[in-house]
Design a protein around this motif. Structure first.
Motif, PDB file in Angstrom:
ATOM      1  N   ILE A   2       0.763  12.846  -5.149  1.00 29.88           N
ATOM      2  CA  ILE A   2       0.052  11.839  -4.508  1.00 29.88           C
ATOM      3  C   ILE A   2       0.976  11.002  -3.832  1.00 29.88           C
ATOM      4  O   ILE A   2       1.987  10.553  -4.342  1.00 29.88           O
ATOM      5  CB  ILE A   2      -0.787  10.818  -5.335  1.00 29.88           C
ATOM      6  N   CYS A   3       1.008  10.914  -2.257  1.00 29.26           N
ATOM      7  CA  CYS A   3       1.777  10.334  -1.569  1.00 29.26           C
ATOM      8  C   CYS A   3       1.960   8.825  -1.992  1.00 29.26           C
ATOM      9  O   CYS A   3       0.969   8.019  -2.287  1.00 29.26           O
ATOM     10  CB  CYS A   3       1.527  10.206  -0.069  1.00 29.26           C
ATOM     11  N   THR A   4       3.042   8.276  -1.881  1.00 27.84           N
ATOM     12  CA  THR A   4       3.295   6.714  -2.066  1.00 27.84           C
ATOM     13  C   THR A   4       2.820   5.706  -1.361  1.00 27.84           C
ATOM     14  O   THR A   4       2.820   4.606  -1.391  1.00 27.84           O
ATOM     15  CB  THR A   4       4.671   6.572  -2.778  1.00 27.84           C
ATOM     16  N   HIS A   5       2.350   6.204  -0.001  1.00 26.36           N
ATOM     17  CA  HIS A   5       2.035   5.536   1.071  1.00 26.36           C
ATOM     18  C   HIS A   5       0.290   5.345   0.854  1.00 26.36           C
ATOM     19  O   HIS A   5      -0.282   4.091   1.342  1.00 26.36           O
ATOM     20  CB  HIS A   5       2.269   6.106   2.543  1.00 26.36           C
ATOM     21  N   GLY A   6      -0.449   6.077   0.615  1.00 28.54           N
ATOM     22  CA  GLY A   6      -1.856   6.197   0.331  1.00 28.54           C
ATOM     23  C   GLY A   6      -2.080   6.927  -0.685  1.00 28.54           C
ATOM     24  O   GLY A   6      -1.873   7.044  -1.651  1.00 28.54           O
ATOM     25  N   ASP A   7      -3.358   7.914  -0.534  1.00 28.48           N
ATOM     26  CA  ASP A   7      -3.940   8.397  -1.712  1.00 28.48           C
ATOM     27  C   ASP A   7      -4.113   9.934  -1.170  1.00 28.48           C
ATOM     28  O   ASP A   7      -4.975  10.654  -1.507  1.00 28.48           O
ATOM     29  CB  ASP A   7      -5.235   7.870  -1.868  1.00 28.48           C
ATOM     30  N   CYS A   8      -3.260  10.450  -0.378  1.00 26.37           N
ATOM     31  CA  CYS A   8      -3.178  11.969   0.047  1.00 26.37           C
ATOM     32  C   CYS A   8      -2.487  12.695  -0.715  1.00 26.37           C
ATOM     33  O   CYS A   8      -1.288  12.208  -1.255  1.00 26.37           O
ATOM     34  CB  CYS A   8      -2.814  11.996   1.525  1.00 26.37           C
ATOM     35  N   ALA A   9      -2.849  13.685  -1.072  1.00 29.29           N
ATOM     36  CA  ALA A   9      -1.864  14.924  -1.634  1.00 29.29           C
ATOM     37  C   ALA A   9      -0.695  15.543  -0.781  1.00 29.29           C
ATOM     38  O   ALA A   9      -1.444  16.144   0.308  1.00 29.29           O
ATOM     39  CB  ALA A   9      -2.676  16.090  -2.512  1.00 29.29           C
ATOM     40  N   GLU A  11       5.531  17.206   2.821  1.00 32.31           N
ATOM     41  CA  GLU A  11       4.965  16.260   3.440  1.00 32.31           C
ATOM     42  C   GLU A  11       3.544  16.051   3.417  1.00 32.31           C
ATOM     43  O   GLU A  11       2.650  16.886   2.780  1.00 32.31           O
ATOM     44  CB  GLU A  11       4.830  17.236   4.894  1.00 32.31           C
ATOM     45  N   CYS A  12       3.429  14.739   3.870  1.00 33.30           N
ATOM     46  CA  CYS A  12       2.060  14.310   3.545  1.00 33.30           C
ATOM     47  C   CYS A  12       1.296  14.466   4.853  1.00 33.30           C
ATOM     48  O   CYS A  12       1.710  14.140   5.871  1.00 33.30           O
ATOM     49  CB  CYS A  12       1.858  12.693   3.412  1.00 33.30           C
ATOM     50  N   PRO A  13      -0.045  15.202   5.089  1.00 32.26           N
ATOM     51  CA  PRO A  13      -0.758  15.457   5.891  1.00 32.26           C
ATOM     52  C   PRO A  13      -1.434  14.332   6.613  1.00 32.26           C
ATOM     53  O   PRO A  13      -1.860  14.288   7.607  1.00 32.26           O
ATOM     54  CB  PRO A  13      -1.864  16.384   5.368  1.00 32.26           C
ATOM     55  N   CYS A  14      -1.556  12.939   5.845  1.00 30.78           N
ATOM     56  CA  CYS A  14      -2.308  11.845   6.505  1.00 30.78           C
ATOM     57  C   CYS A  14      -1.289  11.203   7.374  1.00 30.78           C
ATOM     58  O   CYS A  14      -1.924  10.845   8.499  1.00 30.78           O
ATOM     59  CB  CYS A  14      -2.760  10.864   5.376  1.00 30.78           C
ATOM     60  N   HIS A  15      -0.266  10.826   7.069  1.00 26.08           N
ATOM     61  CA  HIS A  15       0.457  10.059   8.150  1.00 26.08           C
ATOM     62  C   HIS A  15       1.808  10.618   8.327  1.00 26.08           C
ATOM     63  O   HIS A  15       2.783  10.076   9.096  1.00 26.08           O
ATOM     64  CB  HIS A  15       0.700   8.494   7.766  1.00 26.08           C
ATOM     65  N   GLY A  16       2.102  11.729   7.889  1.00 26.11           N
ATOM     66  CA  GLY A  16       3.491  12.368   8.140  1.00 26.11           C
ATOM     67  C   GLY A  16       4.712  12.152   7.384  1.00 26.11           C
ATOM     68  O   GLY A  16       5.783  12.596   7.361  1.00 26.11           O
ATOM     69  N   SER A  17       4.430  11.303   6.088  1.00 24.08           N
ATOM     70  CA  SER A  17       5.790  10.751   5.410  1.00 24.08           C
ATOM     71  C   SER A  17       6.309  12.283   4.952  1.00 24.08           C
ATOM     72  O   SER A  17       5.406  13.315   4.552  1.00 24.08           O
ATOM     73  CB  SER A  17       5.217   9.816   4.258  1.00 24.08           C
ATOM     74  N   ARG A  18       7.648  12.346   4.762  1.00 28.55           N
ATOM     75  CA  ARG A  18       8.310  13.439   4.132  1.00 28.55           C
ATOM     76  C   ARG A  18       9.144  13.349   2.938  1.00 28.55           C
ATOM     77  O   ARG A  18      10.081  12.191   2.985  1.00 28.55           O
ATOM     78  CB  ARG A  18       9.018  14.207   5.403  1.00 28.55           C
ATOM     79  N   GLY A  48       8.943   7.996   6.791  1.00 32.15           N
ATOM     80  CA  GLY A  48       7.986   7.049   6.651  1.00 32.15           C
ATOM     81  C   GLY A  48       6.645   7.631   7.291  1.00 32.15           C
ATOM     82  O   GLY A  48       6.854   8.742   7.773  1.00 32.15           O
ATOM     83  N   PRO A  49       5.812   6.727   7.190  1.00 33.78           N
ATOM     84  CA  PRO A  49       5.710   5.341   6.643  1.00 33.78           C
ATOM     85  C   PRO A  49       5.947   5.346   5.234  1.00 33.78           C
ATOM     86  O   PRO A  49       5.936   3.935   4.691  1.00 33.78           O
ATOM     87  CB  PRO A  49       4.157   5.034   7.060  1.00 33.78           C
ATOM     88  N   ALA A  50       5.831   6.022   4.147  1.00 31.98           N
ATOM     89  CA  ALA A  50       6.081   5.901   2.991  1.00 31.98           C
ATOM     90  C   ALA A  50       7.454   5.157   2.629  1.00 31.98           C
ATOM     91  O   ALA A  50       8.352   5.443   3.278  1.00 31.98           O
ATOM     92  CB  ALA A  50       5.971   7.225   2.006  1.00 31.98           C
TER      93      ALA A  50
HETATM   94  S1  FES Z   1      -0.999   8.440   2.914  1.00 28.10           S
HETATM   95 FE1  FES Z   1       0.862   9.938   2.881  1.00 28.10          FE
HETATM   96  S2  FES Z   1       1.955   8.950   4.843  1.00 28.10           S
HETATM   97 FE2  FES Z   1       0.223   7.779   4.680  1.00 28.10          FE
END
Ligand code: FES
Length: 163
Positions: free
Chosen positions: A104-111, A122-129, A139-141
């Motif tokens: 679970i990404c530390t920026h939001g709630d995406c896997a 890599e997070c598919p929601c906002h591209g954090s790596r 970022g944005p995480a």
């Molecule tokens: S929820 Fe993962 S980058 Fe925003």
């Protein structure tokens, strides 16, 4: 003998043993997939890890036969065990050595997804790596992913999920 040769030889041996046993009514005529892994090489970064403890101490067993993609270094699998509050991507990074990254990404709630060619999550929601040690690469995480201790023992990997 290379590790690939040894793996092939062991698989061939397993097949031969089953074929011989089938003659004597063993094996029941069915072929079971054999997962043969190399132990961590001497001096590998993971070879100094402690042996896994008990389930009460937070160790969770992941059977490699349930995740054949983990057999070879470079392989990975998403492991979700709600009863153990575990949702990780388990990566076979070098022979016999594994890392378990919280998904679970530390920026939001995406896997996050594991990108094997790049060795990053890599997070598919906002591209954090994230690197395989959980560090934020992009970022944005702002906060790293949690990485759990993962120890191979026999044909399983045990992940330590502190309670
Ligand atoms: S929820 Fe993962 S980058 Fe925003």
């Amino acid at each position: 003998m290379t590790s690939l040769d040894r793996r092939s030889a062991l698989l061939a041996l397993a097949r031969g043993g089953c074929a011989l046993a089938a003659l004597g009514s063993g094996c029941g005529g069915e072929w079971r997939q054999a997962v043969v892994l190399d132990p961590p090489p001497e001096g590998a970064a993971c070879s100094g890890l402690p042996p896994p403890g008990t389930a009460q101490e937070g160790w969770v067993e992941v059977r490699l036969s349930d995740h054949p993609a983990l057999a070879a270094p470079g392989g990975h699998a998403e492991v979700r065990l709600p009863e153990a509050l575990l949702d990780v991507v388990l990566v076979h990074v070098t022979p016999g050595c594994f890392v378990a990254l919280w998904r679970i990404c530390t920026h939001g709630d995406c896997a996050v997804d594991w990108l094997p060619d790049e060795g990053v999550a890599e997070c598919p929601c906002h591209g954090s790596r994230f690197a395989q040690d959980g560090r934020v690469l992009q970022g944005p995480a702002q906060r790293p992913l949690t990485v759990f201790t993962a120890v191979r023992q026999g044909e399983s990997v045990f992940i330590h999920r502190p309670r």
